[in-house]
Design an enzyme around this catalytic site. Structure first.
Site, PDB file in Angstrom:
ATOM      1  N   ASP A 190      -6.800  17.753   0.869  1.00 16.48           N
ATOM      2  CA  ASP A 190      -7.690  16.588   0.989  1.00 16.48           C
ATOM      3  C   ASP A 190      -6.898  15.327   1.315  1.00 16.48           C
ATOM      4  O   ASP A 190      -7.334  14.498   2.126  1.00 16.48           O
ATOM      5  CB  ASP A 190      -8.478  16.380  -0.310  1.00 16.48           C
ATOM      6  CG  ASP A 190      -9.511  17.465  -0.545  1.00 16.48           C
ATOM      7  OD1 ASP A 190      -9.874  18.163   0.437  1.00 16.48           O
ATOM      8  OD2 ASP A 190      -9.946  17.636  -1.696  1.00 16.48           O
ATOM      9  N   HIS A 231      -4.331  11.032   5.326  1.00 12.94           N
ATOM     10  CA  HIS A 231      -3.197  10.325   5.933  1.00 12.94           C
ATOM     11  C   HIS A 231      -2.517  11.067   7.080  1.00 12.94           C
ATOM     12  O   HIS A 231      -1.828  10.453   7.901  1.00 12.94           O
ATOM     13  CB  HIS A 231      -2.145   9.960   4.870  1.00 12.94           C
ATOM     14  CG  HIS A 231      -1.658  11.101   4.043  1.00 12.94           C
ATOM     15  ND1 HIS A 231      -0.972  12.180   4.559  1.00 12.94           N
ATOM     16  CD2 HIS A 231      -1.726  11.309   2.691  1.00 12.94           C
ATOM     17  CE1 HIS A 231      -0.644  13.000   3.593  1.00 12.94           C
ATOM     18  NE2 HIS A 231      -1.098  12.516   2.436  1.00 12.94           N
ATOM     19  N   ASP A 275       0.852  -1.190   0.000  1.00 17.04           N
ATOM     20  CA  ASP A 275       0.000   0.000   0.000  1.00 17.04           C
ATOM     21  C   ASP A 275       0.887   1.240   0.000  1.00 17.04           C
ATOM     22  O   ASP A 275       2.034   1.203   0.480  1.00 17.04           O
ATOM     23  CB  ASP A 275      -0.922   0.018   1.222  1.00 17.04           C
ATOM     24  CG  ASP A 275      -1.927   1.158   1.148  1.00 17.04           C
ATOM     25  OD1 ASP A 275      -2.709   1.196   0.179  1.00 17.04           O
ATOM     26  OD2 ASP A 275      -1.923   2.023   2.044  1.00 17.04           O
ATOM     27  N   HIS A 315      -5.433   6.823   7.409  1.00 16.76           N
ATOM     28  CA  HIS A 315      -4.804   5.887   6.500  1.00 16.76           C
ATOM     29  C   HIS A 315      -3.298   5.869   6.758  1.00 16.76           C
ATOM     30  O   HIS A 315      -2.669   6.913   6.919  1.00 16.76           O
ATOM     31  CB  HIS A 315      -5.059   6.292   5.041  1.00 16.76           C
ATOM     32  CG  HIS A 315      -6.460   6.053   4.590  1.00 16.76           C
ATOM     33  ND1 HIS A 315      -6.769   5.511   3.374  1.00 16.76           N
ATOM     34  CD2 HIS A 315      -7.643   6.278   5.208  1.00 16.76           C
ATOM     35  CE1 HIS A 315      -8.084   5.421   3.248  1.00 16.76           C
ATOM     36  NE2 HIS A 315      -8.631   5.893   4.354  1.00 16.76           N
ATOM     37  N   ASP A 347      -2.487  -0.339   6.645  1.00 13.11           N
ATOM     38  CA  ASP A 347      -3.428  -0.756   5.604  1.00 13.11           C
ATOM     39  C   ASP A 347      -2.957  -2.035   4.913  1.00 13.11           C
ATOM     40  O   ASP A 347      -3.769  -2.891   4.548  1.00 13.11           O
ATOM     41  CB  ASP A 347      -3.609   0.366   4.578  1.00 13.11           C
ATOM     42  CG  ASP A 347      -4.449   1.514   5.125  1.00 13.11           C
ATOM     43  OD1 ASP A 347      -4.870   1.426   6.295  1.00 13.11           O
ATOM     44  OD2 ASP A 347      -4.671   2.495   4.403  1.00 13.11           O
ATOM     45  N   GLU A 351       0.835   5.755   0.447  1.00 20.20           N
ATOM     46  CA  GLU A 351       0.168   7.032   0.680  1.00 20.20           C
ATOM     47  C   GLU A 351       0.853   8.051  -0.215  1.00 20.20           C
ATOM     48  O   GLU A 351       2.070   7.950  -0.476  1.00 20.20           O
ATOM     49  CB  GLU A 351       0.239   7.454   2.140  1.00 20.20           C
ATOM     50  CG  GLU A 351      -0.460   6.516   3.107  1.00 20.20           C
ATOM     51  CD  GLU A 351      -1.956   6.356   2.860  1.00 20.20           C
ATOM     52  OE1 GLU A 351      -2.564   7.295   2.296  1.00 20.20           O
ATOM     53  OE2 GLU A 351      -2.497   5.303   3.227  1.00 20.20           O
TER      54      GLU A 351
END
Length: 238
Positions: free
Chosen positions: A53, A58, A8, A153, A158, A10
């Site tokens: 946003d 995160h 995963d 997140h 994750d 970010e």
């Protein structure tokens, strides 16, 4: 040995094409569907701020990332870790697109040339649960995976959650587990398989009444279909 990496990322925003960058990479290793603890977790300095946003999602600030390494400094280590593995990613097109862009910026070939394949758990979930929400949180709730610690997140968290989700999504593959997953006896050793080759199963023939009831049901189905049932058509052709 089957080696899988649950991955995963970010990012600073939603579009690698317009300059957004990877700021966190989290990878969890599975070997023969078991967690090994050989994980990879990196924060990366993107040399740009996150979109507001994305920051709300995160919570990783530019100040926190300022002293972190850049992707170029870690690229070879990342590829060495991923090389030859099957990647398990939720909404794979997003993460792969960002990693391909990062590799392009340092003059390296795309991700697909370094790994065995990429499996998208979002695509899997849509096939298994059509018409339902299939976000990571929704799948955790549906499959009984504890995600209570997921306030923001984070790539490693994750990836760990997705590893549990993936194991649950593919639970039917347990039939393919190696012998060390076989039931163990009191001494801790795997129980011997039972040889069923000499077992003779009795054959119980249908009675005349059962055969007639079966024919009656077939006749009703044939009548309801206007005489188009396959078994009648094939019988006439024969």
């Amino acid at each position: 040995m089957t080696r899988q990496i649950v991955l995963d990322t970010e990012t600073t925003g939603l579009s690698a094409a317009t300059g957004d960058r990877v700021i966190e990479l989290g990878c969890v290793e599975l070997v023969n569907r078991k967690l090994t603890g050989n994980n990879l977790h990196l924060y990366l300095n993107p040399d740009r701020d996150s979109h507001p946003d994305a920051l709300r999602v995160h919570g990783i600030t530019s100040e926190f990332l300022r002293d972190k390494p850049r992707f170029a400094e870690c690229a070879q280590d990342i590829l060495q870790y991923l090389r030859g593995a099957e990647l398990i990613i939720h909404n794979a097109a997003f993460d792969v697109g960002f990693l391909d862009k990062e590799l392009e910026l340092v003059g390296l070939p795309p991700l697909a040339t370094h790994v065995a394949c990429v499996t998208d758990t979002l695509a899997m979930a849509k096939e298994l649960f059509p018409g339902k929400r299939n976000s990571l949180d929704a799948l955790c709730d549906r499959l009984g995976v504890d995600n209570s610690g997921r306030q923001l997140h984070g790539a490693l968290l994750d990836a760990e959650l997705l590893a549990d989700v993936y194991i649950n999504l593919t639970r039917g593959q347990d039939a393919l587990l190696a012998i060390d997953d076989a039931p163990a006896g009191a001494d801790g050793l795997p129980l011997a398989a039972i040889d069923l080759s000499a077992l003779v199963l009795p054959v119980i023939a249908a009675t005349a009444d059962e055969l007639q009831a079966h024919e009656d049901v077939l006749a009703q189905i044939d009548k309801a279909s206007g005489g188009r049932t396959v078994w009648r058509i094939e019988a006439q052709a024969a």
